[in-house]
Every structure is written in C-alpha cells, then in structure tokens.
Design a protein around this motif. Structure first.
Motif, PDB file in Angstrom:
ATOM      1  N   ASP A 157       0.799  -1.220   0.000  1.00  0.00           N
ATOM      2  CA  ASP A 157       0.000   0.000   0.000  1.00  0.00           C
ATOM      3  C   ASP A 157       0.836   1.277   0.000  1.00  0.00           C
ATOM      4  OD1 ASP A 157       0.919  -0.238   2.554  1.00  0.00           O
ATOM      5  OD2 ASP A 157      -1.001   0.177   3.514  1.00  0.00           O
ATOM      6  N   ASN A 158       2.127   1.182  -0.292  1.00  0.00           N
ATOM      7  CA  ASN A 158       2.845   2.429  -0.525  1.00  0.00           C
ATOM      8  C   ASN A 158       3.063   2.692  -2.024  1.00  0.00           C
ATOM      9  OD1 ASN A 158       4.915   0.597  -0.904  1.00  0.00           O
ATOM     10  ND2 ASN A 158       5.736   0.918   1.147  1.00  0.00           N
ATOM     11  N   LYS A 159       2.415   1.916  -2.839  1.00  0.00           N
ATOM     12  CA  LYS A 159       2.450   2.180  -4.286  1.00  0.00           C
ATOM     13  C   LYS A 159       1.514   3.348  -4.570  1.00  0.00           C
ATOM     14  CE  LYS A 159       1.992  -0.161  -8.768  1.00  0.00           C
ATOM     15  NZ  LYS A 159       3.300   0.281  -9.262  1.00  0.00           N
ATOM     16  N   LEU A 160       1.969   4.269  -5.401  1.00  0.00           N
ATOM     17  CA  LEU A 160       1.190   5.490  -5.628  1.00  0.00           C
ATOM     18  C   LEU A 160       0.153   5.356  -6.742  1.00  0.00           C
ATOM     19  CD1 LEU A 160       3.925   8.240  -5.234  1.00  0.00           C
ATOM     20  CD2 LEU A 160       1.884   7.947  -3.830  1.00  0.00           C
ATOM     21  N   ASP A 161       0.500   4.659  -7.815  1.00  0.00           N
ATOM     22  CA  ASP A 161      -0.384   4.649  -8.977  1.00  0.00           C
ATOM     23  C   ASP A 161      -1.169   3.349  -9.096  1.00  0.00           C
ATOM     24  OD1 ASP A 161       2.232   3.596  -9.313  1.00  0.00           O
ATOM     25  OD2 ASP A 161       1.772   3.244 -11.424  1.00  0.00           O
ATOM     26  N   ALA A 162      -2.402   3.461  -9.588  1.00  0.00           N
ATOM     27  CA  ALA A 162      -3.248   2.298  -9.850  1.00  0.00           C
ATOM     28  C   ALA A 162      -3.979   2.566 -11.155  1.00  0.00           C
ATOM     29  CB  ALA A 162      -4.234   2.094  -8.705  1.00  0.00           C
ATOM     30  N   PRO A 163      -4.018   1.615 -12.102  1.00  0.00           N
ATOM     31  CA  PRO A 163      -3.388   0.285 -12.034  1.00  0.00           C
ATOM     32  C   PRO A 163      -1.874   0.351 -12.245  1.00  0.00           C
ATOM     33  CG  PRO A 163      -4.927   0.486 -13.912  1.00  0.00           C
ATOM     34  CD  PRO A 163      -4.754   1.825 -13.343  1.00  0.00           C
TER      35      PRO A 163
ATOM     36  N   GLY D 184      -4.633   2.382   1.704  1.00  0.00           N
ATOM     37  CA  GLY D 184      -3.747   2.728   0.588  1.00  0.00           C
ATOM     38  C   GLY D 184      -2.878   3.913   0.951  1.00  0.00           C
ATOM     39  N   HIS D 185      -1.995   4.281   0.026  1.00  0.00           N
ATOM     40  CA  HIS D 185      -1.115   5.432   0.234  1.00  0.00           C
ATOM     41  C   HIS D 185      -1.943   6.719   0.238  1.00  0.00           C
ATOM     42  CE1 HIS D 185       2.054   8.331  -0.411  1.00  0.00           C
ATOM     43  NE2 HIS D 185       2.938   7.373  -0.133  1.00  0.00           N
ATOM     44  N   ASN D 187      -1.388   9.511  -0.897  1.00  0.00           N
ATOM     45  CA  ASN D 187      -1.328  10.219  -2.176  1.00  0.00           C
ATOM     46  C   ASN D 187      -1.612   9.309  -3.373  1.00  0.00           C
ATOM     47  OD1 ASN D 187      -0.572  12.525  -0.775  1.00  0.00           O
ATOM     48  ND2 ASN D 187       1.591  11.925  -0.823  1.00  0.00           N
ATOM     49  N   GLU D 188      -2.178   8.171  -3.101  1.00  0.00           N
ATOM     50  CA  GLU D 188      -2.546   7.218  -4.147  1.00  0.00           C
ATOM     51  C   GLU D 188      -3.350   7.895  -5.256  1.00  0.00           C
ATOM     52  OE1 GLU D 188      -4.177   3.073  -3.037  1.00  0.00           O
ATOM     53  OE2 GLU D 188      -5.932   4.327  -3.364  1.00  0.00           O
ATOM     54  N   LYS D 189      -3.100   7.484  -6.512  1.00  0.00           N
ATOM     55  CA  LYS D 189      -3.809   8.101  -7.641  1.00  0.00           C
ATOM     56  C   LYS D 189      -4.296   7.038  -8.606  1.00  0.00           C
ATOM     57  CE  LYS D 189      -2.725  11.479 -10.652  1.00  0.00           C
ATOM     58  NZ  LYS D 189      -1.923  12.568 -11.285  1.00  0.00           N
ATOM     59  N   GLU D 190      -5.571   7.096  -8.959  1.00  0.00           N
ATOM     60  CA  GLU D 190      -6.103   6.206  -9.994  1.00  0.00           C
ATOM     61  C   GLU D 190      -5.826   6.837 -11.351  1.00  0.00           C
ATOM     62  OE1 GLU D 190     -10.267   5.598  -9.413  1.00  0.00           O
ATOM     63  OE2 GLU D 190     -10.004   3.822  -8.182  1.00  0.00           O
ATOM     64  N   THR D 191      -4.914   6.248 -12.114  1.00  0.00           N
ATOM     65  CA  THR D 191      -4.674   6.791 -13.456  1.00  0.00           C
ATOM     66  C   THR D 191      -5.789   6.355 -14.396  1.00  0.00           C
ATOM     67  OG1 THR D 191      -3.294   4.891 -14.007  1.00  0.00           O
ATOM     68  CG2 THR D 191      -2.172   6.818 -13.123  1.00  0.00           C
ATOM     69  N   ALA D 195      -9.992   1.721 -10.819  1.00  0.00           N
ATOM     70  CA  ALA D 195      -8.947   0.718 -10.572  1.00  0.00           C
ATOM     71  C   ALA D 195      -8.986   0.228  -9.123  1.00  0.00           C
ATOM     72  CB  ALA D 195      -7.571   1.289 -10.899  1.00  0.00           C
ATOM     73  N   ARG D 196      -9.166   1.152  -8.196  1.00  0.00           N
ATOM     74  CA  ARG D 196      -9.110   0.759  -6.782  1.00  0.00           C
ATOM     75  C   ARG D 196     -10.444   0.225  -6.266  1.00  0.00           C
ATOM     76  NH1 ARG D 196      -7.229  -0.652  -3.495  1.00  0.00           N
ATOM     77  NH2 ARG D 196      -6.599   0.752  -1.833  1.00  0.00           N
TER      78      ARG D 196
END
Lengths: 265, 265, 265, 265
Positions: A157-163, D184-185, D187-191, D195-196
C-alpha cells in the motif's frame, strides 16, 4: 569458457544483485565495474561484502580499452549514462545488456542501427522478471481463445499509482489478439462506483493495495464452464537476475539489437 | 456459409452438449445424427427438449450417402464405433472431429494415412478443454526457464485415481523441456510419508480430494524471488464445447490428420 | 502513558525487528536492552543503525534493579536465557512477553505458578504471527461444520522438514473438533505413491517446496457444492511484530500466565 | 428418532434440493408438502423423479391439523406465503426453518414475539450457505487485528449488480469491528478510474464478472509482512442444504426466534 562481464552501476539496487549473481555463476567472470564515482578504487574497497574484487572505472571508454577481452556489458544505471555506455560498448564490440525503461524511441533506433551494422548483439529490456514477461506472453496467447478476461494486480500500500504499469501493459497486449468486446452483462449496474474496476477496451483491471503484499498479478480468462488463470508473484529484486542471466547468454548469440525480454523467450 | 455438421452420439453426456452448442452457433448447421439406436426416428422424437429436429441414422454409410453436403462429423461415441465412423466419414470426404482417448496407435496411423491420401482434414483429441490444453502448453514453455515445479490437482472426492491423468500428462510434457533435476533441499526429510507428494522425474504432484471441488489444476513454477502459476478450473462439461467449436472450424482448413488439440492452438 | 519496555536479544533476527517496532510505536518506550554481550555499552554503539539509544545489560537482575519503572520484558533470546530472564522479570513485577518454542512443560508450570501467585501477567508464545494463529483458530472452528479438509503448505526449498510444524499443529487442532473420518473415495487408489499427501487421522497434508516461496499455508474445507479456504502468506519476519505488539498491550491487563497467542485473540 | 419435516415449495429450485436432502438423511422423515398448487395430489404424482411420496396440501392450516406429529416446517417459498406459513406453523407448535431475505423488520418482530411466547424455536435465514456465513464471521473476527482489507468477489457474467450482496454485507460486518481508516497510500492516484474498486468506509470491493465463474469471494487482510485470506467458492445450490440440515437440528433445541445462520454457528 566463461563469459567476461563488466557491470555498470554495481552499488545500485539492481546492480548489486547483478554482482551477487555473477559471483555465484561459474559461467560468468566479472572483469571490471563502471561507476560514476570511485574510479581507480576496487570493488571491495567500496563495497566490502562482495567476494570478488575488480577495478572500478568512471569512464566506459577507458574500461573497454584496458580490458579488451570483455564480452558483455550489464548496464543497470540511469537512462542517460546507460545510453552512453551502450554506444561505447558497441563501438568496442562489447554486447550490452541494458535494464531501462527510459530510452527514447529515437535512441533505440540509433542503437539498433549501430548494433546491426556492427553485427554486435544488444539487449534492452524494460523488465527482466522472466515470470512477469512469460505471464504477459501467455496472456496474449490465451486471449485468442478466451476473449473474456479480468486482471487483478496486488501491491503493497505504498504504491502510488493504480493500475500498475504491468497490468496496463498486459491489457494492451491482450487487446492485440482478442476481438474487441464489452464484457459482463449488457445491463450490468454498479451500485457502488468503481466495483467493476478500471477499463481498457472492455478489459477490467482491479488494483488491490495492502500492507504485506509485494508485487502480484493474476490474469483470469473465463469461458463456458471453465477459467484459466496466469499468476505471477514477485517477492524480491532477486527475481530479475534470472532474466539478466538469460540475457547475457542470449546476447552472445545475437548480431542485432533486441528490445524486450519477451523476444528472447 | 454455415458448416454442415453430423453429430454421432447425440444422447450421450458430451454429445448432447454438442447438439446444444450447434443449436446456438449460427455458423454451424446440424444435418443429421448417428446413434446406435432409434434409426428412422428424428432427434426431437427421442430427445424432446432439443430445439432442432434432424433424422437419426444407425448406419454411418447410409447417413453420408443420403446427406452428401455434410462437411464435418463430430463423433462423441465410444472408441470402437468412433473408429468405424471416422473411416466411413473420410471415405465420403467428410472431416471427422473425434473426442476419444481410446484409439490404438495402429488405428491412429491407419486413419492418418487415409486422411492424408484423401486430402481430408481429421482431428482426434483426447481432451477438448482448451483451457486445460493451454495450461499444459504454457507449462511446457515455462519449464525451459523455471526448472523447479510442483503440480497441485484438486478433484471431487469420488475420483478413484490419484494423481489425475492431466497431472501426469502435464509432468510428462514438462519433462520434455526442463533439465532433469532433484527438487527441494538435498537433505529434505518427510517426517510423515507422502508429504512431498508423488514424484515424476523430480516433479512433485499433490492430489487434493474434497466434496465441493470439480476439476482443478495449478502448476507452480518457482525461482529466486518469484513464482509463476498456471491454473485451470473446470466447472462443467460445457467447457469442452469451446474446443469442439474450434476443432470444427480448423478441420475445414486441414488436409491431414491432427492428433491433440494442442496442435491447432 | 507509554509502556516501558526492555528487549532481551536486540541483535537477533527477531529481537532487532522488535527494536525497530518499538522505535516506531509511540505507545511504547524502550528503556534498556539485555544482551549476553556488550554489557555497559549502549545500543547504538553496538548497532549504529538503530535510532534509539539505551543502555545494554548482560545481567537481567541489574537491569531491573536499575530501571524500576519497566512494565514489560520482551524476550527473544534462546530458551535457557529466556527462562532465567522470565523468572527474574516476574520477581521484579515486570510482565514477560516471551517468544519461544523451547520451554519444557515443567518450566511453563513453574513460571505459571510464579506469575499467578505474584499477580503479574506473562505471555509465552511459540508463534507470534497473528495471521497464522487466526488461520489455525478459524480452521478449528470451521471443522465442526466441514469435516472434509486438506492442508497445503508451501515453503522455500531450503526447508528441511515436511510437513511444516504449523501444518501438523493445524491438523491436530482440527482433529479436536471434527468427527474422525477417512476422507476421499473408499476405493481411492494412488497410482503414484505419495499423491494423496501425508495423513494425520484422515486429514491430508501436502508440502510444496520451491525457490521463490517464503512461508504459506492454505486449509481447504469442502462440502457439497462449496469450499471454504483459509490461507496465510508470510513474507517476512516483520509479520511477527504485530503479535508482539498485541502481546505487550494484553500482558499489561493480565494477572496470570498465558500460553499461546491464540488465547489472547 | 427421526425429525418429522414438512417442506413448503417442493417444486422450487431450493425446495427441490431440500426434498432430495431429506430423502438422503435418515435422521429426517418427510411427512407432507405445502404447495400453492396440486393440493390433494401426492409429491410423486407431481414430480415423478422424487423417491419419497407424501401428500401435498395447498393450505398450511389443514396440513398441520391432519399431521400433528410434525416437528419442523422447512419453508423455501416466497416472502408473502412464507410469512403466513410461519405464523400458522408456530400456532401448531411446529418449528419453522425459513429461507428468505424478504421479511420486513415488523414481520420479524411479530414472528419473534409469537415464537418466544409460545416457546417454539424458529430460524429465519437470508443465507443458508454455511461456508459464506463462516467467511463473514471469520472476516469480522480478523478485522480486529488486521484493519486493512480488500474484498474480491467473482461471479458469472450474467449477474446484473456489482458489488454482490454478500460483499456489501461482509464490508458492513467488518466495519463493525475495525477502526475506521482510509486505506492505501495517502497520495494514491487512480490513473484509470475504478482501478481501486468500490469503497465502503475505506474497505475496497472488486467485482470480477466472467463466464465460467459461479459464485466466489475472497476477503484479503494485510499487515506488515503477511496476508490472511478467507475464501468461499460456491459451485451449486446443493451448498445451501448443509445449512438447512443444521437449521433443522438446531431449531429443535431452541425456544425462540433466531435471525441469521451466523447465530447458530
């Protein structure tokens, strides 16, 4: 006879794994290292826990001039340095094995034309995890027969981007083989937004983020009465070294530039 | 234009699935059925719930004489009958698609030479589950790069034999590509016998038997820091029909006998 | 107010994880360490990368005499030392949290009677992985309703024994609740010995050993038309620290000895 | 001595499974059926393939008047009929086991007060799949120790709604135990949007829809260095009968209304 190897970036995360791998494999022999610092010192002076000691060069040109029996350059540095090292290596008839996602199309074309005209093999790979590359290759093959597919990728959960980049790459490869289609029931309804995941041309991607996970992906194909799943679990960086090893061996037999590990599998 | 199909064994488990599949697919047209009983009746007289009605023949020769536009025979009967039907079909330039594990090598050779000399395509497949066949194909490919592999197969608890035929077949295919090796720690010890499973040339097979399971297999490859898993879950017989469908289409383009679905994937 | 902690064994694999955990958690405060070496030095003198600095004692008695505000001793040493430390801690009204599989029944009884008579909480746990302990607890509960169960445990291929201790422990716990039964078809036959795995009172255990695996177990229950699976994946030693944390908090509320993490979950 | 059972709705999907289950279990004896049609006929006259023959009643009152040795009513009809049958059964001191999601809170309260005042056990369950109910129970328990959790539910692609009712119910149960948190992080971002997955108070739900799937759910808990997964796979309706069986036995020992299978597990 052993293959003589120079490693560029021996203090980096990937580079130090590569040194450890070459230490273990009797078919390879480490001749020298290229590093942006510590020129003139030896590897053990800088990283005492390595068991092999070789001279460190800051300048690739000098390195290949003074060690003319080098067969392969393993470059695990940054794009700018990697590009220069690759050009210099090719000029010295040393075969480069380069791990990078950062080369421009123009740079790749240029290196490709040098490699081809010199008849010197060269491998540039954005991903050295054989397991991940095979997963994508198999997924692409399976999509011919199973057009319905969901991708689940799981990361810490320290990954920033999804997917993840691998999930997107996988969907793009599947798209090349399968007939485009909208998946799920035509009247399907999300009672909570996002439930059905991200969408790449009808292919659904789900991103799980949890502590305790490392890097995992499964590609699930479904058809009447059956499912086929291809799953890759990556626990640590050591997983890339199997691919570097294969790359060193394969680049010895090549006389042109190859982009992507999938093209030597 | 639709492909004209005759189905032999329309009342059997597989055969009745085939009739349902042909009913649904507009690219296929059912012309007649061959059955060891009920000659002279029609399909709906015998199985009222089918939506297509065609004549039933007990004799394959008569069937192909009276229906000379037939393209493909789908035979899902028993080995003895299937062998006769296949020979007669080939003589009438009808392409056989045969699901059987029971033909002898001699029979296959004979059918192969008829098929080749007549230039008539013929497909004989012991397993029509595309998913299972792809799993085996991918496993064989992966074994080149990952020599360490365990197979776990899971079936309902009324299965008599362990390991399953598919698991044994998979191990045999893997053996063809991977370098032979003893897996696990050299000093590994089973404190309870059987813990490490069955062994085919060092490949370990584990058979799970539980109520609630249907037919499942996963092939797990491991190497430093990563695992690659290929998994097939079969829920019901419908899963075979995707393979039969593919077989009908492919046999139209062939002019010789092909043994095994893997050779048209 | 923070809980004052002494850690015994701060240089060990588990102990150093415990130091890192206490560094991160604001509810805990590290007061001192007990070590068989380095008495008189400080923690950072011995292990420079730790961010907290405390005195090191070789003698537990002195440690608790000089630090009378200590609440909890976390002991991650070896059985002999751990046993002595625990006795001394209890005498000083310090609550021990001990990670060991090595105490004899006699030792546990003795410590239990000291703990109870002193009204000082004490936790001794052979396994601090909450996830593994919950897996076993749930498996035991599920077995009441689902008597059919197979266990698959997967470990790296340098593990010597098969099945794993956790798998055997799980089977023993399941045995306590489920009605004894022979699983599988009564006429089941292993065509290759070992296919059906190891057997503990009819419960089947399968041990997978591959490079790339760490420590994994799944317990699969089956009944008509359904399966229930409980799975634990352990990636690294950090996983034990959640249990140590819980142990520290719980032992503060206890006035007797508790054996096994499952008894505080 | 056998428990005497009346089944309401013997021709329905669930009801016919219940008849088959009672046929097999020697501890149960089928006495009569209640059906909205076919009163005066017998079960085998209406459904020839059943092996037990009993009278069919359209009127519950008459059924219990003419069969005063009935112990349990298993009602698998529709809410309106089920509600009436339950009231009439309780009045005759027959214990109802009712499978429905359709009763209003008011109806349940009313039935509860009748059940309690009559001292007659009554079980109303929206879900009779023991495996699914245990999965939810375990998930709720695990959430105390593992606040980070993602739910993946997988169904055939003719399911209309996403997420599934069970996934939502599971998230609601987890919410009762775990401390609320954003996962999640930060600053997590769904590109790519979605996705999440869907979000219930920070708990992420992912819905996979593919042909070949039946009904599956896994609840994945993560913490430093480990994950704990609880997974339920439902292959067919037979899976509910284990729960009905348990319900019949438990309701015999009860003297009040119980709502939800989880409360007798």
């Amino acid at each position: 006879m052993a293959i003589n190897v120079v490693i560029a970036g021996p203090r980096g995360k990937m580079g130090s794994e590569a040194v450890k791998m070459v230490e273990k494999e009797t078919e390879f022999r480490l001749v020298a290292c290229i590093d942006r610092k510590h020129g003139g010192k030896t590897l053990q002076e800088v990283v005492p826990h390595f068991s092999i000691d070789v001279p460190i060069y800051e300048d690739a040109e000098t390195c290949f001039n003074e060690n003319n029996e080098v067969d392969v350059l393993v470059d695990l540095t940054v794009p700018e340095a990697g590009y220069q090292h690759t050009k210099i290596a090719l000029a010295h008839h040393v075969r480069p094995v380069v791990g990078t996602t950062g080369f421009s199309e123009l740079q790749i074309e240029e290196l490709s034309s040098i490699s081809n005209s010199q008849n010197v093999g060269c491998l540039i790979a954005p991903n050295f995890a054989i397991g991940a590359v095979l997963m994508m290759k198999f997924a692409k093959m399976a999509a011919t027969y199973f057009p319905d597919v969901d991708i689940i990728e799981k990361h810490h959960d320290n990954k920033l981007d999804a997917p993840s980049g691998t999930a997107i790459k996988t969907a793009e490869l599947i798209r090349e083989t399968r007939t485009a289609k909208k998946q799920g029931h035509p009247n399907e309804k999300e009672t909570l937004p996002g439930a059905r995941g991200a969408d790449i041309d009808g292919i659904k991607i789900h991103s799980v983020r949890l502590p305790g996970l490392v890097a995992h992906q499964e590609v699930i194909f479904g058809s009447d009465g059956q499912t086929l799943t291809i799953k890759h679990d990556s626990m640590d960086r050591a997983s890339f070294m199997e691919g570097v090893k294969l790359g060193i061996n394969k680049v010895m037999e090549e006389r042109r530039l190859i982009y992507g590990l999938e093209n030597i599998l």
